[in-house]
Design an enzyme around this catalytic site. Sequence first.
Site, PDB file in Angstrom:
ATOM      1  CB  THR A   1      11.887  -9.431  52.299  1.00  0.00           C
ATOM      2  OG1 THR A   1      12.371  -8.394  53.165  1.00  0.00           O
ATOM      3  CG2 THR A   1      11.995  -8.930  50.884  1.00  0.00           C
TER       4      THR A   1
ATOM      5  CG  ASP B   1      13.580  -6.708  56.915  1.00  0.00           C
ATOM      6  OD1 ASP B   1      12.877  -6.097  57.736  1.00  0.00           O
ATOM      7  OD2 ASP B   1      14.247  -7.722  57.179  1.00  0.00           O
TER       8      ASP B   1
ATOM      9  NE  ARG C   1      17.655  -9.950  63.069  1.00  0.00           N
ATOM     10  CZ  ARG C   1      17.695  -9.762  64.393  1.00  0.00           C
ATOM     11  NH1 ARG C   1      18.809  -9.413  64.999  1.00  0.00           N
ATOM     12  NH2 ARG C   1      16.604  -9.903  65.118  1.00  0.00           N
TER      13      ARG C   1
ATOM     14  NE  ARG D   1       9.366   5.571  81.156  1.00  0.00           N
ATOM     15  CZ  ARG D   1      10.306   6.155  81.899  1.00  0.00           C
ATOM     16  NH1 ARG D   1      11.510   6.381  81.409  1.00  0.00           N
ATOM     17  NH2 ARG D   1      10.035   6.518  83.138  1.00  0.00           N
TER      18      ARG D   1
ATOM     19  CG  HIS E   1       6.990 -11.378  65.742  1.00  0.00           C
ATOM     20  ND1 HIS E   1       8.316 -11.145  66.045  1.00  0.00           N
ATOM     21  CD2 HIS E   1       6.969 -12.529  65.017  1.00  0.00           C
ATOM     22  CE1 HIS E   1       9.053 -12.122  65.557  1.00  0.00           C
ATOM     23  NE2 HIS E   1       8.272 -12.966  64.929  1.00  0.00           N
TER      24      HIS E   1
END
EC number: 2.7.1.90
Lengths: 345, 345, 345, 345
Positions: free
Chosen positions: A129, A131, A175, A269, A275
């Site tokens: 993962t 993450d 997420r 900005r 990805h």
Amino acid sequence: MRVGVLTGGGDCPGLNAVIRGVVRRGIQDYGIELVGFRDGWRGPLEADTMPLDITAVRGILPRGGTILGSSRTNPFKESGPGRTGVERIKDNMAGLGVDALVVIGGEDTLGAAARLNEAGIPVVGVPKTIDNDLGATDYTFGFDTAVNIAMEAIDRLHTTAESHHRALIVEVMGRHAGWIALHAGLAGGANVILIPERPFDIDKVISYVEHRFQTRYAPIVVVAEGAHPQHEELALQSGQLDAFGHVRLGGVGQYLAGEIEKRTGKEARCTVLGHIQRGGTPTAFDRVLATRFGLHAIEAVHDEAFGNMVALRGTEIVRVPLIEATRELKLVPVERYAEAEVFFG
Amino acid sequence: MRVGVLTGGGDCPGLNAVIRGVVRRGIQDYGIELVGFRDGWRGPLEADTMPLDITAVRGILPRGGTILGSSRTNPFKESGPGRTGVERIKDNMAGLGVDALVVIGGEDTLGAAARLNEAGIPVVGVPKTIDNDLGATDYTFGFDTAVNIAMEAIDRLHTTAESHHRALIVEVMGRHAGWIALHAGLAGGANVILIPERPFDIDKVISYVEHRFQTRYAPIVVVAEGAHPQHEELALQSGQLDAFGHVRLGGVGQYLAGEIEKRTGKEARCTVLGHIQRGGTPTAFDRVLATRFGLHAIEAVHDEAFGNMVALRGTEIVRVPLIEATRELKLVPVERYAEAEVFFG
Amino acid sequence: MRVGVLTGGGDCPGLNAVIRGVVRRGIQDYGIELVGFRDGWRGPLEADTMPLDITAVRGILPRGGTILGSSRTNPFKESGPGRTGVERIKDNMAGLGVDALVVIGGEDTLGAAARLNEAGIPVVGVPKTIDNDLGATDYTFGFDTAVNIAMEAIDRLHTTAESHHRALIVEVMGRHAGWIALHAGLAGGANVILIPERPFDIDKVISYVEHRFQTRYAPIVVVAEGAHPQHEELALQSGQLDAFGHVRLGGVGQYLAGEIEKRTGKEARCTVLGHIQRGGTPTAFDRVLATRFGLHAIEAVHDEAFGNMVALRGTEIVRVPLIEATRELKLVPVERYAEAEVFFG
Amino acid sequence: MRVGVLTGGGDCPGLNAVIRGVVRRGIQDYGIELVGFRDGWRGPLEADTMPLDITAVRGILPRGGTILGSSRTNPFKESGPGRTGVERIKDNMAGLGVDALVVIGGEDTLGAAARLNEAGIPVVGVPKTIDNDLGATDYTFGFDTAVNIAMEAIDRLHTTAESHHRALIVEVMGRHAGWIALHAGLAGGANVILIPERPFDIDKVISYVEHRFQTRYAPIVVVAEGAHPQHEELALQSGQLDAFGHVRLGGVGQYLAGEIEKRTGKEARCTVLGHIQRGGTPTAFDRVLATRFGLHAIEAVHDEAFGNMVALRGTEIVRVPLIEATRELKLVPVERYAEAEVFFG
């Protein structure tokens, strides 16, 4: 012995290094024959294989992606008349003479692996993962690469922030868990880091940003894609947020840029790395970790220690039951976030 | 409270990140005033200081080197009439109103720190070694950066090895411990890795090299500067080796290039990475580790946990007695080298 | 002689290298005293200066941004009672004893410089645009850095595209000229490159994408932020495009991702590089070019060749009248785009 | 039409990009069939070929090295009874139905190509030299990559030089021409740059080094491998130099480190970059230039413009007679070295 290998889920730098480790030790040290299944669970479901010998893994160590391909196919969500996914995999393995599987994947892929193992298919798992949110291992490969890519992006933004007096926002992956944002923000010297685990107070974010503008440096905000404002905000912002408090359009980075411009009158900005955090050549840390995971996974197969996945604890590779591995998400604890807060504002 | 900070020994990416962590948390969270001592132990010996406030540490996180400067001065080797080094440091600290020291350094610097602590000077240590050879911590900052630099060099050599049929040797740092060679070689896909812990059999090295030349790929050899041939070799090579079996001239990389050319008839070229492994911007891993070391070191000072150094265990920062910390060198164990050997030849 | 230096407009890697070149040669070779004006034209308008001696430029060569700060202030758009912008600049220069200006900036900044020069203020210009769209010079510094950053992002996406069967879109800078997209796309091996100079046929883009999906590789699309569909498309898409045919919401990259998902049924993901293309350390090409621009700009001041800017022609630095320099935008010519089209699909 | 392609001489990033450009345009735009000859001139001499279609060049753009292999074989130095090298190449080309050659190489390879062309073998050349010393073209591919690698090494050394008070020497490629040293030294902010074109005065080098040590910064010296002391030095140093004034043992970098230590009493360390400058992935500049060279080389073949090589002039690719191309070495001119001297000391 004949062992199948598959990779499932999203891209993650180091997958090829795992495969190479499995193949080299499997063939050389244990005389195991290896078979590649294409595109995650689709491979064993459809008996779609590719050869996996020493030649097949030559030169793949530094390469991102996976030579086996990947997919989000789930053998337990395969519906249709006749045989279940599990039955098809069993039949295909029998037909191909494959005795066991090395399954490289994240929560979903390993969850399926755990259930298949219970259903009698010998499986060893390798956690994957980007993450870093799997509880059973100190780190997963791919995470260090993602953090370095995000950090290098932040490094580049600093000089612009300083000399051009504009707020710069970097939206990174994450997420449900904010590990990439936390580490990249800490390593990049961000002035605010926002993570899913801690719904943010937009007023406080603005006050950090304004404080920073008072020095000659401008603020850099690192935000995980899954970060979201506190519920108190919901009412006010209702147009921009959906029922779960998530930012509706354009992502949370764009939302923050908009709020900062509106409330401070300064330009803001946003960069959305997307990805590029998941692809390309892995860092040394990830290549070493992935290679060692591969070596130890095939060793576990050789030892018939099925139903386990390999994991990192300190500097050691250990075995952990697959069911434990996917039990709960590893979130950023309060004290780690507090370390980063020292540098806010 | 007033605390002095110093950095000793060779360069190591992450020193500035430690200093910044000490200063930010020290001032903000504990109200500690910080003083920088210049050039390692020379600073407190000569009362040479620089201001160390929030402004002084702005922007230093991504920068290699140390804003405090460094030296190899040892307070216990300072000779001369009158006061000892320890006395001078005590007097200078008293004169400057400095109550304690945060000492960032390697074996020598921390060894001195341990003795000063015993002599009544309150010290907290932060371990620093590019070579990762300190036993009390899983990793030291700077190591990951060095490994990545060496790995990137190896990556570049692969295409030349493949298409131009020549053996390529990379000599990396590591006088006593082969960690950089091991990790960089494993991450870079080296065909042979030679480390100080394992005196090498030159015949075996040549056989790996020749085996590799038989494929269309050419060999890449990674060698730690402290690696050396086995004693059996000594007699034969006596001209080229000194009394300790170390290569006399031009380094072990040049020695290997010469032997390979002589014995295989193929061209061999050597790259000596040298100090580029010790300088420049740190990786994310090293910036996060160094920052956390800094945060936890000043916390230890605040807690008056003197005589300790901070250390990494898994993902946690812990405290370890300084004397334990420097007791013995952490060498590459047999089983870690065996992992790399899977990919030899 | 006393000369002021200012930097205007957006960030661009190499600004500090120009400043350093001006200062080192100015002081050492010509005995010119240099003064920094802060934040572009705001500096001379408000007499806001900073010292610019050898010490001030030490260590700035590899750093992005500008030590002088920047702004979009335009001396001809400064309104208000009393003196005009030009008068204020003249008065302030006289008051500070500043005889001439070295002005580093893009179209707007150099346009103002040309008008000030005509109004009697001695100016030498240095062209700066990340977009490489100034006609009078072969290349501008900063462009090579931006192209490399975008290329490295594309490199990372390739492995994901290959192994995970999804279309990946990279949106790069270039509002009016497609040079960054062209060079980054060519260097990164993009399957389609879309630039502002060539309104695209979305059907053709989709057909390239579908063709690519038929191989085992997935498509990578590089799109300049200013690229837009052909007018034929306008009617159909009217909701998503504004009156000028520009994509309304979320940028052209998001628009393409949406169209690809809708029409091919495959996943598509977009990365928006944004300001990371404009900041951070410059490449060697940009450092050398910027340094040489600085050296030659102060030489032009010393030669009193005012009203000119420096420019690159082949490997030589030449002088070009400021008015010529900003006359027209350098767009990507048909034959250069045709080179890239060889690799489409 | 059937065209052979070969790559000769040392490694150089961009070779694969040239091959890809030749193949893609050759097949798609001109319907030319392409054949790869292996290992430089050995290929046509021994009729050793490999297929060179669209599939063969997929994914090679970012890869260093050459899929065709290389060698230093020279068809005019092939001795032995029977046919000459030229005759064997003619016969083999006839036998394989190959009508013309695209030859990618440096001085030696293109020199042979020019002679073969005169002998009636239709040839188009593509210039290749990491050293950038071919007179007929503004730049050659590979050079920009080498300069960036050397610059990044210098960047890393700066922080160590500053904080650890030691002189650091970087030895870069350049046996006869100092372009890599000049550009890398200028881009890296070296304090002295030594090139083969300008025999150096060791006393002057030492005085620069000492001057630098008086600031708080330590000196960085960049030296081309072919740089050597002035003849006045010869007598004194005779033991260390050979008859041509070249440094005998360990290279000029080691020689300089020794002299600096001896004369200043400060530590000095040397990095020898070696082959890492010649391998690995090319920069964007080199990928674009190499790709365009490939596209234009096969266009020249299609136009039957034999006896030419492609060259860069400004931003255009032009054709230049092969004989002109290799007539003389492009050395660093006095005025370019003077630009660098501004920053010495």
